[in-house]
Design an enzyme around this catalytic site. Structure first.
Site, short mmCIF file in Angstrom:
data_model
loop_
_atom_site.label_atom_id
_atom_site.label_comp_id
_atom_site.label_asym_id
_atom_site.label_seq_id
_atom_site.Cartn_x
_atom_site.Cartn_y
_atom_site.Cartn_z
N SER A 23 48.58 36.58 37.87
CA SER A 23 48.32 35.31 37.19
C SER A 23 49.17 35.15 35.93
CB SER A 23 46.84 35.23 36.82
OG SER A 23 46.58 34.07 36.06
N ASN A 71 53.90 38.56 25.29
CA ASN A 71 53.64 37.13 25.39
C ASN A 71 52.36 36.77 24.65
OD1 ASN A 71 51.42 35.73 27.19
ND2 ASN A 71 51.82 37.72 28.14
N GLY A 74 48.89 31.98 25.20
CA GLY A 74 47.62 31.39 24.83
C GLY A 74 46.93 30.70 25.99
N CYS A 132 39.27 37.43 27.41
CA CYS A 132 39.23 36.32 26.46
C CYS A 132 38.15 36.52 25.40
CB CYS A 132 38.96 35.02 27.21
SG CYS A 132 40.19 34.70 28.48
N ASN A 194 45.04 44.22 32.69
CA ASN A 194 45.64 43.10 32.00
C ASN A 194 46.65 43.67 30.98
OD1 ASN A 194 46.09 40.46 31.00
ND2 ASN A 194 43.93 39.93 31.22
N GLY A 219 55.21 44.68 31.68
CA GLY A 219 56.47 45.24 32.14
C GLY A 219 56.43 46.76 32.26
N GLY A 246 53.53 46.64 35.18
CA GLY A 246 54.85 47.26 35.22
C GLY A 246 55.40 47.53 36.59
N THR A 268 55.61 40.72 35.53
CA THR A 268 56.82 40.56 34.74
C THR A 268 58.09 40.59 35.60
OG1 THR A 268 55.76 41.51 32.80
CG2 THR A 268 58.15 41.56 32.83
#
Length: 307
Positions: A23, A71, A74, A132, A194, A219, A246, A268
């Protein structure tokens, strides 16, 4: 040798092969249709969805780092209603099952999203992002508190009959504790992991490189962490684990399966090479043929750790 059987079952959802898109790295799939045959994918996990459209964080919000990227997007997205109207019709034309990644700022938001998506046949499963912050609990991440994690998964489970995968955060002391909680609350599978919280600094300006200061590291840099956590998680739960973190090539993917993952997600790598997913599938087939393995399921959890 015939083509090896790549099909896997991730807790009631059967995939033609174990390669899913992570995602937030594959948009809503249409963005990649000119780079590959999307029907070759095992499954498509779309960009995270919220009840209403989200603008995300101000730029700069992506920074390349050694062996990876940070990243702080958001969770920008079009919102669930626009997704249903504008994005889902294309996904319906594809063979791989579409899985909606959902997130909320409150438990009720998670429940409302699950309920809204429940009636849509084109959505075959939900991936719940519990990394979150809970605005009602002072910003603590749902995935870092066992009680909150259990509450979210239980509410979503009550609202949906679809396949339910929970994406675990690595930013915890003991990921196996959260994994057990999610399983107990009704998860069909777990995606591990995550992104890892990190930051980058501009020495010349003495400022952070991200406007948000911190972001999620992904990554190759996080692969050893992800491998360890997949291995740990697979040993303590009875539901499938989907490895992510990764994975850049078939060797990476097969290592995750060997440590206990039933399937994997590619993230990634999609930014580096947009047809990475298909290259990984082809690489898996070649390796299995070379090693005379006719079914990928024979490789799951075969890591040897003793003498």
């Amino acid at each position: 040798m015939t083509t090896p059987d790549l099909s896997v079952d991730i807790g009631g959802l059967t995939l033609n092969n174990p390669v899913l898109t992570a995602s937030g790295t594959f948009g809503y799939a249409r963005e990649f249709e000119h780079y590959m045959d999307l029907n070759r994918l095992g499954g498509i996990i779309v960009k995270g969805l919220s009840l209403t459209p989200a603008k995300g964080n101000p730029p700069p919000r992506i920074v390349e780092t050694d062996c990876g990227m940070l990243n702080a997007i958001g969770l920008e997205n079009v919102g669930v209603e626009a997704f249903i109207k504008d994005k889902l019709p294309f996904l319906e034309t594809l063979d791989p099952p579409a899985i909606a990644n959902i997130y909320g700022k409150t438990v009720d938001e998670y429940g409302a999203l699950a309920e809204r998506l429940e009636t849509l046949d084109a959505v075959k499963g939900l991936e719940v992002n519990i990394s979150c912050p809970n605005v009602k609990e002072g910003g603590i991440a749902f995935g870092s508190d066992p009680k909150l994690a259990h509450q979210v998964v239980k509410v979503v489970r009550a609202k949906t009959t679809k396949h339910l995968m929970v994406k675990l955060s690595p930013n915890v002391t003991d990921i196996t504790q959260i994994a057990r909680v999610a399983e107990d609350a009704g998860a069909d599978a777990l995606s591990v992991i995550n992104t890892v919280t990190g930051m980058a600094v501009d020495l010349a300006t003495r400022r952070p490189r991200l406007a948000n200061v911190t972001g999620g590291l992904s990554g190759p840099a996080i692969k050893p962490i992800a491998l360890r956590m997949v291995w740990q998680t697979a040993q303590v739960v009875g539901i499938p684990v989907v490895g992510v973190g990764g994975i850049m090539n078939a060797t990476d993917a097969l290592e995750f399966i060997m440590v206990g993952a039933t399937a994997i997600q590619v993230g990634t790598a999609n930014f580096v090479n947009p047809d990475s997913t298909v290259a990984i599938i082809d690489g898996m087939i070649a390796w299995l043929r070379e090693n005379k393995i006719d079914d990928i399921k024979q490789l799951i959890g075969t890591l040897v750790t003793g003498d």
